[in-house]
Enzyme design. Structure first.
Site: not given
Ligand SMILES: *[C@@H]1O[C@H](CO)[C@@H](O)[C@H](O)[C@H]1NC(C)=O
Ligand SMILES: *[C@@H]1O[C@H](CO)[C@@H](O)[C@H](O)[C@H]1NC(C)=O
Length: 251
Positions: A140, A232
């Site tokens: 990621e 986020e």
């Protein structure tokens, strides 16, 4: 819903004037995995960590598409679950999964703003790779344009004060970044954090990948599976994240 009807109506009028041929005028969506597809983009209301909140909700809406440039917004409030990410409202671009070595450029621009109270959140690109085109996520790669209210990245090691320990600093796309590395389940996560907030990014994301491949052991045989850009949230109230212009073109 925290948007007043007046605010929604107002923004629709501005967009209708600016983008006469391709406008959106619909209610915001608030359900888990709700999506809006437009052009080569899909915007998701990803609420993956909502169960760690004691209360809260999140909605999003797409405001327009002009050429390759998308505008969208999300509004949220999340309480409780300190230190836990609640969600990732984000836009992904459709792509052919191919090895990183076969990608020549990932030109992107992203202008955004945040309003709200006590916001703890990041604003970040989030890319996933695997050793095969259809495989599970192995790496990621996050590029944080902002770490708001003390939000911090995943790391293998943390200092006594709880802050993540960086592995490198690097200048890319006209900005200085601090790099962190750590595990997320079976994945290895690289997180670039901008040394100061970047609210109007313009650059080639392939530079970040090339840096990781040359300097940090990311195999360039890894296939890019997805490339998202969003925020986020950890916690905060009456948050409104507005993306006035976003584009990502992969070649
Ligand atoms: C990046 O860091 C270098 C070295 O500290 C500094 O000279 C330069 O001005 C920084 N660049 C930006 C865009 O902040
Ligand atoms: C963002 O940067 C682009 C090009 O670098 C520029 O054209 C644009 O005016 C900037 N937008 C804002 C809101 O600063």
């Amino acid at each position: 819903m925290r948007f007043s009807t007046a605010v929604l109506t107002g923004s629709s009028i501005v967009l209708a004037a600016a983008l006469p041929t391709n406008t959106f005028k619909r209610a915001d969506s608030c359900g888990q995995w709700d999506t809006v597809e437009t052009g080569s983009y899909t915007v998701y209301n990803n609420l993956w960590g909502q169960s760690s909140a004691t209360s809260g909700s999140q909605c999003f809406g797409v405001d327009g598409l002009s050429g390759d440039t998308l505008s969208w917004h999300t509004s949220w409030s999340w309480e409780g679950g300190e230190g836990q990410v609640k969600s990732y409202p984000n836009v992904v671009v459709s792509l052919d999964s191919k090895p990183l070595s076969e990608i020549t450029s990932m030109q992107s621009s992203w202008s955004w703003s945040y309003d709200g109270s006590n916001i703890v959140a990041d604003v970040a690109y989030d890319m996933f790779t695997s050793s095969t085109a259809g495989g599970s996520n192995e790496y990621e790669i996050m590029i944080w344009l902002a770490a708001l209210g003390g939000a911090g990245p995943i790391s293998s090691t943390y200092g006594a004060d709880g802050s993540a320990t960086p592995i490198a600093t690097v200048a890319l796309a006209g900005t200085n970044w601090t790099l962190y590395k750590g595990p997320n389940g079976d994945m290895t996560v690289f997180s670039f954090l901008a040394d100061s907030e970047v609210t109007n990014f313009s650059g080639d994301l392939k530079e970040f990948i090339d840096y990781l491949a040359s300097n940090q052991g990311l195999p360039s045989s890894q296939h890019l599976l997805s490339a998202g850009a969003g925020t986020e949230p950890f916690s905060g109230s009456d948050a409104v994240f507005t993306v006035s212009a976003y584009s990502l073109t992969i070649e």
